[in-house]
Design a protein around this motif. Structure first.
Motif, PDB file in Angstrom:
ATOM      1  N   PRO A 187      -0.584 -10.656  -0.835  1.00  0.00           N
ATOM      2  CA  PRO A 187      -2.041 -10.755  -0.909  1.00  0.00           C
ATOM      3  C   PRO A 187      -2.583 -10.188  -2.220  1.00  0.00           C
ATOM      4  CG  PRO A 187      -1.397  -9.002   0.584  1.00  0.00           C
ATOM      5  CD  PRO A 187      -0.136  -9.710   0.180  1.00  0.00           C
ATOM      6  N   ALA A 188      -3.431 -10.956  -2.880  1.00  0.00           N
ATOM      7  CA  ALA A 188      -3.996 -10.526  -4.164  1.00  0.00           C
ATOM      8  C   ALA A 188      -4.882  -9.293  -4.008  1.00  0.00           C
ATOM      9  CB  ALA A 188      -4.795 -11.670  -4.786  1.00  0.00           C
ATOM     10  N   ASP A 189      -5.447  -9.093  -2.812  1.00  0.00           N
ATOM     11  CA  ASP A 189      -6.368  -7.976  -2.609  1.00  0.00           C
ATOM     12  C   ASP A 189      -5.681  -6.728  -2.041  1.00  0.00           C
ATOM     13  OD1 ASP A 189      -5.837  -8.965  -0.086  1.00  0.00           O
ATOM     14  OD2 ASP A 189      -7.925  -8.950   0.572  1.00  0.00           O
ATOM     15  N   CYS A 190      -4.352  -6.655  -2.117  1.00  0.00           N
ATOM     16  CA  CYS A 190      -3.672  -5.458  -1.612  1.00  0.00           C
ATOM     17  C   CYS A 190      -3.938  -4.283  -2.550  1.00  0.00           C
ATOM     18  CB  CYS A 190      -2.175  -5.720  -1.439  1.00  0.00           C
ATOM     19  SG  CYS A 190      -1.236  -5.854  -2.956  1.00  0.00           S
ATOM     20  N   PRO A 191      -3.768  -3.050  -2.055  1.00  0.00           N
ATOM     21  CA  PRO A 191      -4.075  -1.871  -2.865  1.00  0.00           C
ATOM     22  C   PRO A 191      -3.233  -1.721  -4.136  1.00  0.00           C
ATOM     23  CG  PRO A 191      -3.913  -1.273  -0.562  1.00  0.00           C
ATOM     24  CD  PRO A 191      -3.455  -2.696  -0.678  1.00  0.00           C
ATOM     25  N   GLY A 192      -2.022  -2.291  -4.150  1.00  0.00           N
ATOM     26  CA  GLY A 192      -1.154  -2.141  -5.315  1.00  0.00           C
ATOM     27  C   GLY A 192      -0.564  -3.451  -5.782  1.00  0.00           C
ATOM     28  N   PRO A 193      -1.387  -4.449  -6.145  1.00  0.00           N
ATOM     29  CA  PRO A 193      -0.835  -5.765  -6.498  1.00  0.00           C
ATOM     30  C   PRO A 193       0.108  -5.719  -7.702  1.00  0.00           C
ATOM     31  CG  PRO A 193      -3.146  -5.633  -7.126  1.00  0.00           C
ATOM     32  CD  PRO A 193      -2.832  -4.401  -6.329  1.00  0.00           C
ATOM     33  N   GLU A 194      -0.106  -4.764  -8.607  1.00  0.00           N
ATOM     34  CA  GLU A 194       0.773  -4.659  -9.777  1.00  0.00           C
ATOM     35  C   GLU A 194       2.204  -4.326  -9.366  1.00  0.00           C
ATOM     36  OE1 GLU A 194      -0.630  -0.618  -8.795  1.00  0.00           O
ATOM     37  OE2 GLU A 194      -1.677  -2.526  -9.020  1.00  0.00           O
ATOM     38  N   ARG A 195       2.372  -3.729  -8.181  1.00  0.00           N
ATOM     39  CA  ARG A 195       3.709  -3.376  -7.699  1.00  0.00           C
ATOM     40  C   ARG A 195       4.432  -4.575  -7.087  1.00  0.00           C
ATOM     41  NH1 ARG A 195       4.656   2.089  -7.702  1.00  0.00           N
ATOM     42  NH2 ARG A 195       2.833   3.398  -7.975  1.00  0.00           N
ATOM     43  N   ASP A 217       0.878  -1.167   0.000  1.00  0.00           N
ATOM     44  CA  ASP A 217       0.000   0.000   0.000  1.00  0.00           C
ATOM     45  C   ASP A 217       0.918   1.221   0.000  1.00  0.00           C
ATOM     46  OD1 ASP A 217      -1.639   2.194   0.605  1.00  0.00           O
ATOM     47  OD2 ASP A 217      -2.971   0.997   1.849  1.00  0.00           O
ATOM     48  N   MET A 218       1.010   1.875  -1.123  1.00  0.00           N
ATOM     49  CA  MET A 218       1.971   2.969  -1.281  1.00  0.00           C
ATOM     50  C   MET A 218       1.689   4.157  -0.361  1.00  0.00           C
ATOM     51  SD  MET A 218       4.059   1.557  -3.204  1.00  0.00           S
ATOM     52  CE  MET A 218       5.199   2.875  -3.564  1.00  0.00           C
ATOM     53  N   ARG A 219       0.469   4.263   0.166  1.00  0.00           N
ATOM     54  CA  ARG A 219       0.159   5.371   1.079  1.00  0.00           C
ATOM     55  C   ARG A 219       0.556   5.061   2.511  1.00  0.00           C
ATOM     56  NH1 ARG A 219      -4.722   6.190   2.198  1.00  0.00           N
ATOM     57  NH2 ARG A 219      -5.434   4.185   1.484  1.00  0.00           N
ATOM     58  N   THR A 220       0.288   3.855   2.986  1.00  0.00           N
ATOM     59  CA  THR A 220       0.487   3.549   4.397  1.00  0.00           C
ATOM     60  C   THR A 220       1.624   2.579   4.675  1.00  0.00           C
ATOM     61  OG1 THR A 220      -1.109   1.737   4.337  1.00  0.00           O
ATOM     62  CG2 THR A 220      -1.946   3.948   4.899  1.00  0.00           C
ATOM     63  N   MET A 221       1.969   1.726   3.717  1.00  0.00           N
ATOM     64  CA  MET A 221       3.024   0.741   3.940  1.00  0.00           C
ATOM     65  C   MET A 221       3.680   0.379   2.610  1.00  0.00           C
ATOM     66  SD  MET A 221       2.876  -3.098   5.543  1.00  0.00           S
ATOM     67  CE  MET A 221       2.355  -2.692   7.175  1.00  0.00           C
TER      68      MET A 221
END
Length: 143
Positions: A76-84, A49-53
């Motif tokens: 986790p597939a459902d993380c905010p930035g899976p492409e990263r 998560d590029m904003r918080t972690m």
């Protein structure tokens, strides 16, 4: 060790670190890096998560450890930035490191690796160390 109180219904969490006992951090980064990289299994859980972690340091650490045969990667597939995380997954697979999609699976895989490595461990006196290690793990359970 840093921990948060478990959420309602969550299972206990066991912190299996090679050094940082009782929540006391190493005085120097050199000491921390040494105990982190000397472990039987090195678990990486990266819920990008590029904003918080953002976890940028983890990229470097994973790159150093992926070729050791001890790295276990959780993405986790459902993380905010899976492409990263695609690059990390590719590198892990290229080196034969397991890639898991849930925290439970990641922890289970790392524990299996640790117990497999310890199953036949004996100290210089011939004592089986596995039972002692299991007791130490039990002593570190966070409820």
């Amino acid at each position: 060790m840093t921990s948060s109180p478990p959420e309602a219904g969550a299972q206990p969490l066991t912190d299996l670190t090679a050094g940082s006992r009782g929540g006391v951090r190493a005085e120097r980064y050199e000491n921390q890096v040494d105990w982190e990289t000397d472990a039987d299994a090195i678990l990486f859980w990266i819920p990008r998560d590029m904003r918080t972690m953002p976890g940028m340091t983890r990229n470097v650490e994973f790159g150093l450890d992926v070729g050791t045969g001890r790295a276990v990667l959780g993405l986790p597939a459902d993380c905010p930035g899976p492409e990263r995380n695609r690059y990390l997954a590719y590198v892990a697979r290229r080196h034969g490191a397991p890639v898991c999609k849930t925290l439970d699976d990641t922890v289970t895989r790392a524990l299996a690796q640790v117990t497999a490595d310890m199953a036949f461990c004996r100290d210089s006196g011939g004592r089986n160390v596995l039972a002692e290690a299991e007791q130490e793990f039990t002593d570190h359970v966070i409820q």
